[in-house]
Design an enzyme around this catalytic site. Structure first.
Site, PDB file in Angstrom:
ATOM      1  N   ARG A  59       0.834  -1.214   0.000  1.00 22.86           N
ATOM      2  CA  ARG A  59       0.000   0.000   0.000  1.00 22.86           C
ATOM      3  C   ARG A  59       0.867   1.263   0.000  1.00 22.86           C
ATOM      4  O   ARG A  59       0.536   2.258  -0.633  1.00 22.86           O
ATOM      5  CB  ARG A  59      -0.944  -0.027   1.202  1.00 22.86           C
ATOM      6  N   GLN A  91      -9.623   9.127   8.592  1.00 22.53           N
ATOM      7  CA  GLN A  91      -9.289   7.750   9.011  1.00 22.53           C
ATOM      8  C   GLN A  91      -8.288   7.158   8.022  1.00 22.53           C
ATOM      9  O   GLN A  91      -7.760   6.075   8.245  1.00 22.53           O
ATOM     10  CB  GLN A  91     -10.542   6.877   9.013  1.00 22.53           C
ATOM     11  N   ASN A  92      -8.062   7.867   6.931  1.00 22.09           N
ATOM     12  CA  ASN A  92      -7.209   7.318   5.871  1.00 22.09           C
ATOM     13  C   ASN A  92      -5.734   7.479   6.224  1.00 22.09           C
ATOM     14  O   ASN A  92      -5.328   8.477   6.815  1.00 22.09           O
ATOM     15  CB  ASN A  92      -7.495   8.010   4.539  1.00 22.09           C
ATOM     16  N   HIS A 109      -6.045   7.405  12.367  1.00 27.58           N
ATOM     17  CA  HIS A 109      -5.612   6.004  12.274  1.00 27.58           C
ATOM     18  C   HIS A 109      -4.162   5.872  11.789  1.00 27.58           C
ATOM     19  O   HIS A 109      -3.756   4.797  11.358  1.00 27.58           O
ATOM     20  CB  HIS A 109      -6.544   5.203  11.354  1.00 27.58           C
ATOM     21  N   GLY A 176     -17.588   9.394   2.939  1.00 27.91           N
ATOM     22  CA  GLY A 176     -16.981   8.160   2.436  1.00 27.91           C
ATOM     23  C   GLY A 176     -16.528   7.171   3.487  1.00 27.91           C
ATOM     24  O   GLY A 176     -15.470   6.560   3.335  1.00 27.91           O
ATOM     25  N   SER A 178     -17.991   3.816   6.019  1.00 27.40           N
ATOM     26  CA  SER A 178     -19.114   2.887   6.194  1.00 27.40           C
ATOM     27  C   SER A 178     -19.738   2.985   7.583  1.00 27.40           C
ATOM     28  O   SER A 178     -20.797   2.426   7.825  1.00 27.40           O
ATOM     29  CB  SER A 178     -18.643   1.453   5.929  1.00 27.40           C
TER      30      SER A 178
HETATM   31  C1  BJW Z   1     -17.686   6.322  -1.461  1.00 29.34           C
HETATM   32  C2  BJW Z   1     -17.056   6.304  -2.683  1.00 29.34           C
HETATM   33  C3  BJW Z   1     -17.079   7.497  -3.394  1.00 29.34           C
HETATM   34  C4  BJW Z   1     -16.814   4.362  -1.896  1.00 29.34           C
HETATM   35  N1  BJW Z   1     -17.692   8.562  -2.883  1.00 29.34           N
HETATM   36  N2  BJW Z   1     -18.290   7.379  -0.968  1.00 29.34           N
HETATM   37  C5  BJW Z   1     -18.023  -3.196  19.352  1.00 29.34           C
HETATM   38  C6  BJW Z   1     -18.650  -1.954  19.396  1.00 29.34           C
HETATM   39  C7  BJW Z   1     -17.921  -0.803  19.284  1.00 29.34           C
HETATM   40  C8  BJW Z   1     -16.557  -0.832  19.098  1.00 29.34           C
HETATM   41  C9  BJW Z   1     -15.935  -2.035  19.055  1.00 29.34           C
HETATM   42  C10 BJW Z   1     -16.651  -3.209  19.188  1.00 29.34           C
HETATM   43  N3  BJW Z   1     -15.771  -4.234  19.097  1.00 29.34           N
HETATM   44  C11 BJW Z   1     -14.538  -3.729  18.905  1.00 29.34           C
HETATM   45  C12 BJW Z   1     -14.611  -2.395  18.874  1.00 29.34           C
HETATM   46  C13 BJW Z   1     -13.545  -1.445  18.657  1.00 29.34           C
HETATM   47  C14 BJW Z   1     -12.994  -1.435  17.247  1.00 29.34           C
HETATM   48  C15 BJW Z   1     -14.143  -1.441  16.248  1.00 29.34           C
HETATM   49  O1  BJW Z   1     -14.737  -0.442  15.940  1.00 29.34           O
HETATM   50  N4  BJW Z   1     -14.450  -2.617  15.691  1.00 29.34           N
HETATM   51  C16 BJW Z   1     -15.566  -2.735  14.746  1.00 29.34           C
HETATM   52  C17 BJW Z   1     -15.152  -3.601  13.572  1.00 29.34           C
HETATM   53  C18 BJW Z   1     -16.755  -3.259  15.500  1.00 29.34           C
HETATM   54  N5  BJW Z   1     -12.242  -0.209  17.127  1.00 29.34           N
HETATM   55  C19 BJW Z   1     -10.986  -0.136  17.508  1.00 29.34           C
HETATM   56  O2  BJW Z   1     -10.373  -1.119  17.933  1.00 29.34           O
HETATM   57  C20 BJW Z   1     -10.331   1.212  17.459  1.00 29.34           C
HETATM   58  N6  BJW Z   1      -9.745   1.503  18.720  1.00 29.34           N
HETATM   59  C21 BJW Z   1     -10.474   1.591  19.829  1.00 29.34           C
HETATM   60  O3  BJW Z   1     -11.681   1.427  19.839  1.00 29.34           O
HETATM   61  O4  BJW Z   1      -9.724   1.919  20.926  1.00 29.34           O
HETATM   62  C22 BJW Z   1     -10.371   1.920  22.192  1.00 29.34           C
HETATM   63  C23 BJW Z   1     -11.125   3.158  22.533  1.00 29.34           C
HETATM   64  C24 BJW Z   1     -11.773   3.187  23.729  1.00 29.34           C
HETATM   65  C25 BJW Z   1     -12.491   4.293  24.080  1.00 29.34           C
HETATM   66  C26 BJW Z   1     -12.567   5.390  23.247  1.00 29.34           C
HETATM   67  C27 BJW Z   1     -11.913   5.362  22.072  1.00 29.34           C
HETATM   68  C28 BJW Z   1     -11.190   4.241  21.711  1.00 29.34           C
HETATM   69  C29 BJW Z   1      -9.217   1.253  16.435  1.00 29.34           C
HETATM   70  C30 BJW Z   1      -9.735   1.132  15.056  1.00 29.34           C
HETATM   71  C31 BJW Z   1      -8.590   1.032  14.066  1.00 29.34           C
HETATM   72  C32 BJW Z   1      -9.089   0.868  12.642  1.00 29.34           C
HETATM   73  N7  BJW Z   1      -7.995   0.550  11.809  1.00 29.34           N
HETATM   74  C33 BJW Z   1      -8.233   0.373  10.373  1.00 29.34           C
HETATM   75  C34 BJW Z   1      -6.967  -0.221   9.697  1.00 29.34           C
HETATM   76  C35 BJW Z   1      -5.758   0.601   9.926  1.00 29.34           C
HETATM   77  C36 BJW Z   1      -5.534   1.634   8.873  1.00 29.34           C
HETATM   78  C37 BJW Z   1      -5.179   1.036   7.543  1.00 29.34           C
HETATM   79  O5  BJW Z   1      -4.571  -0.033   7.459  1.00 29.34           O
HETATM   80  O6  BJW Z   1      -5.502   1.679   6.544  1.00 29.34           O
HETATM   81  O7  BJW Z   1      -8.621   1.617   9.787  1.00 29.34           O
HETATM   82  S1  BJW Z   1      -9.580  -0.726   9.995  1.00 29.34           S
HETATM   83  C38 BJW Z   1     -10.121   0.155   8.583  1.00 29.34           C
HETATM   84  O8  BJW Z   1     -11.469   0.596   8.849  1.00 29.34           O
HETATM   85  C39 BJW Z   1      -9.239   1.415   8.496  1.00 29.34           C
HETATM   86  C40 BJW Z   1     -10.269   2.476   8.222  1.00 29.34           C
HETATM   87  O9  BJW Z   1      -9.764   3.734   8.599  1.00 29.34           O
HETATM   88  C41 BJW Z   1     -11.459   2.018   9.037  1.00 29.34           C
HETATM   89  C42 BJW Z   1     -12.765   2.597   8.553  1.00 29.34           C
HETATM   90  O10 BJW Z   1     -13.064   2.164   7.258  1.00 29.34           O
HETATM   91  P1  BJW Z   1     -13.802   3.152   6.248  1.00 29.34           P
HETATM   92  O11 BJW Z   1     -12.947   4.318   5.993  1.00 29.34           O
HETATM   93  O12 BJW Z   1     -15.170   3.425   6.726  1.00 29.34           O
HETATM   94  O13 BJW Z   1     -13.802   2.267   4.896  1.00 29.34           O
HETATM   95  P2  BJW Z   1     -14.886   1.227   4.348  1.00 29.34           P
HETATM   96  O14 BJW Z   1     -14.241   0.452   3.280  1.00 29.34           O
HETATM   97  O15 BJW Z   1     -15.510   0.460   5.446  1.00 29.34           O
HETATM   98  O16 BJW Z   1     -16.034   2.148   3.738  1.00 29.34           O
HETATM   99  C43 BJW Z   1     -15.828   2.947   2.591  1.00 29.34           C
HETATM  100  C44 BJW Z   1     -17.084   3.749   2.341  1.00 29.34           C
HETATM  101  O17 BJW Z   1     -16.852   4.606   1.253  1.00 29.34           O
HETATM  102  C45 BJW Z   1     -18.303   2.884   1.986  1.00 29.34           C
HETATM  103  O18 BJW Z   1     -19.403   3.308   2.762  1.00 29.34           O
HETATM  104  C46 BJW Z   1     -18.553   3.189   0.503  1.00 29.34           C
HETATM  105  O19 BJW Z   1     -19.918   3.157   0.149  1.00 29.34           O
HETATM  106  C47 BJW Z   1     -17.992   4.597   0.402  1.00 29.34           C
HETATM  107  N8  BJW Z   1     -17.532   4.985  -0.912  1.00 29.34           N
HETATM  108  N9  BJW Z   1     -16.541   4.995  -2.902  1.00 29.34           N
HETATM  109  C48 BJW Z   1     -18.315   8.405  -1.673  1.00 29.34           C
HETATM  110  N10 BJW Z   1     -16.507   7.548  -4.629  1.00 29.34           N
END
Ligand code: BJW
Length: 244
Positions: A59, A91-92, A109, A176, A178
Site C-alpha cells: 500500500r 481515518q485514511n 488512524h 466516504g 461505512s
Molecule cells: C464512497 C465512494 C465514493 C466508496 N464517494 N463514498 C463493538 C462496538 C464498538 C466498538 C468495538 C466493538 N468491538 C470492537 C470495537 C472497537 C474497534 C471497532 O470499531 N471494531 C468494529 C469492527 C466493530 N475499534 C478499535 O479497535 C479502534 N480503537 C479503539 O476502539 O480503541 C479503544 C477506545 C476506547 C475508548 C474510546 C476510544 C477508543 C481502532 C480502530 C482502528 C481501525 N484501523 C483500520 C486499519 C488501519 C488503517 C489502515 O490499514 O488503513 O482503519 S480498519 C479500517 O477501517 C481502516 C479504516 O480507517 C477504518 C474505517 O473504514 P472506512 O474508511 O469506513 O472504509 P470502508 O471500506 O468500510 O467504507 C468505505 C465507504 O466509502 C463505503 O461506505 C462506501 O460506500 C464509500 N464509498 N466509494 C463516496 N466515490
C-alpha cells in the site's frame, strides 16, 4: 446566524476510492483472502509479521501511483476560504489530503508514510519497505519497526482534540465512511449533542450510521463535494455581507 462557524470533517476510504486507493469493505474489500481485522491488529502482526508488513509495504508503494481527486481539492479549498474554525479528521492513512493542500488535518488512524519503533517509541518518516531487518535509527534495535498505523484494539490518535472540536461544531461533514469502525462511527452522535449542528453525510450508498444524519448526499465525492463546497462558501459569504 454568524458566518464565523466551526466545521469538522471526517473522511474515510471512500474519499480516496476514485483516486484508485481500494476501500476496506467493498466488493474488493478482502486482501489476498484476508479480512482487514486479520491483518490490521497487534495479534495479526504477532501471528504473521511478514504478511502484515507486506500488506503495508504494497500500500505504501502504491501511494506513489495515485493522485488527489476533485473531492480532496474541494476540502482543501473549503479550509482555505472558510472564516471560522476548521478541522479535517481522516481515518485514511494515505497522504492525499496533504497533497491536495489540506493543513488543518489529523490522521486518527496513523500514516502509511511513517514508521514507529516498538522498542523506543520513535516515530519517523518512512517511504520504503519495512521488514524484520529494518533497524531503528534512534535506538539501533533491529526488528522492532512497525507501520505507524492504529490497529484494532489500539487507541486512535488525537481523540481529545477531535472530541472537543466535535462538541463545538456547527457543521459536521461525514464523507466516504461505512460507519462500522469506532470511535469514528460515533462522531456524528458527539456532534449532535449541539442540537443546532448541521450533520451531512456523503456516500454512494446508505451506511450503518446514515440515520443519524439530517442531510445526506448520495453520489461520488469527486462530483458532490466540489458542488457542496461551492454552495456552502457562497451562502456563507452572502450571509456575512448581509450582516455587515
Ligand atoms: C464512497 C465512494 C465514493 C466508496 N464517494 N463514498 C463493538 C462496538 C464498538 C466498538 C468495538 C466493538 N468491538 C470492537 C470495537 C472497537 C474497534 C471497532 O470499531 N471494531 C468494529 C469492527 C466493530 N475499534 C478499535 O479497535 C479502534 N480503537 C479503539 O476502539 O480503541 C479503544 C477506545 C476506547 C475508548 C474510546 C476510544 C477508543 C481502532 C480502530 C482502528 C481501525 N484501523 C483500520 C486499519 C488501519 C488503517 C489502515 O490499514 O488503513 O482503519 S480498519 C479500517 O477501517 C481502516 C479504516 O480507517 C477504518 C474505517 O473504514 P472506512 O474508511 O469506513 O472504509 P470502508 O471500506 O468500510 O467504507 C468505505 C465507504 O466509502 C463505503 O461506505 C462506501 O460506500 C464509500 N464509498 N466509494 C463516496 N466515490
Amino acid at each position: 446566524m454568524s458566518a464565523e462557524r466551526n466545521i469538522v470533517v471526517l473522511t474515510g476510504a471512500g474519499m480516496s476510492a476514485e483516486s484508485g486507493v481500494p476501500t476496506f469493505r467493498g466488493e474488493d474489500g478482502l486482501w489476498e483472502g484476508h479480512h482487514i481485522e486479520m491483518v490490521a491488529s497487534p495479534e495479526g502482526f504477532a501471528r504473521d509479521p511478514k504478511l502484515v508488513q507486506r500488506f503495508y509495504n504494497l500500500r505504501r508503494a502504491a501511494l506513489k501511483t495515485v493522485e488527489p481527486n476533485a473531492g480532496h481539492l474541494a476540502l482543501a479549498r473549503l479550509e482555505r476560504e472558510w472564516r471560522g474554525d476548521f478541522l479535517l479528521v481522516t481515518q485514511n492513512v494515505d497522504d492525499l489530503h496533504e497533497r491536495a493542500g489540506s493543513e488543518k488535518l489529523l490522521h486518527m488512524h496513523g500514516e502509511l508514510l511513517k514508521a514507529r519503533c516498538r522498542n523506543c517509541g520513535e516515530v519517523c518518516s518512512w517511504s520504503e519497505d519495512l521488514s524484520s531487518d529494518t533497524r531503528c535509527a534512534a535506538c539501533g534495535k533491529t526488528g522492532e519497526m512497525r507501520p505507524h498505523i492504529v490497529w484494532f484494539g489500539e487507541m486512535p490518535f488525537e481523540l481529545e482534540t477531535i472530541t472537543n472540536a466535535l462538541k463545538s461544531a456547527d457543521i459536521f461533514l461525514c464523507i466516504g465512511t461505512s460507519g462500522v469502525v469506532y470511535p469514528a462511527a460515533g462522531f456524528a452522535r458527539t456532534a449532535a449533542q449541539n442540537s443546532s449542528c448541521r450533520l451531512v453525510e456523503f456516500n454512494i450508498e446508505n451506511t450503518a450510521i446514515s440515520r443519524q444524519f439530517r442531510e445526506r448526499v448520495i453520489g461520488p465525492v469527486s462530483v458532490e463535494l466540489p458542488k457542496f463546497v461551492e454552495q456552502l462558501l457562497s451562502d456563507t459569504h452572502r450571509q456575512a455581507w448581509l450582516e455587515r
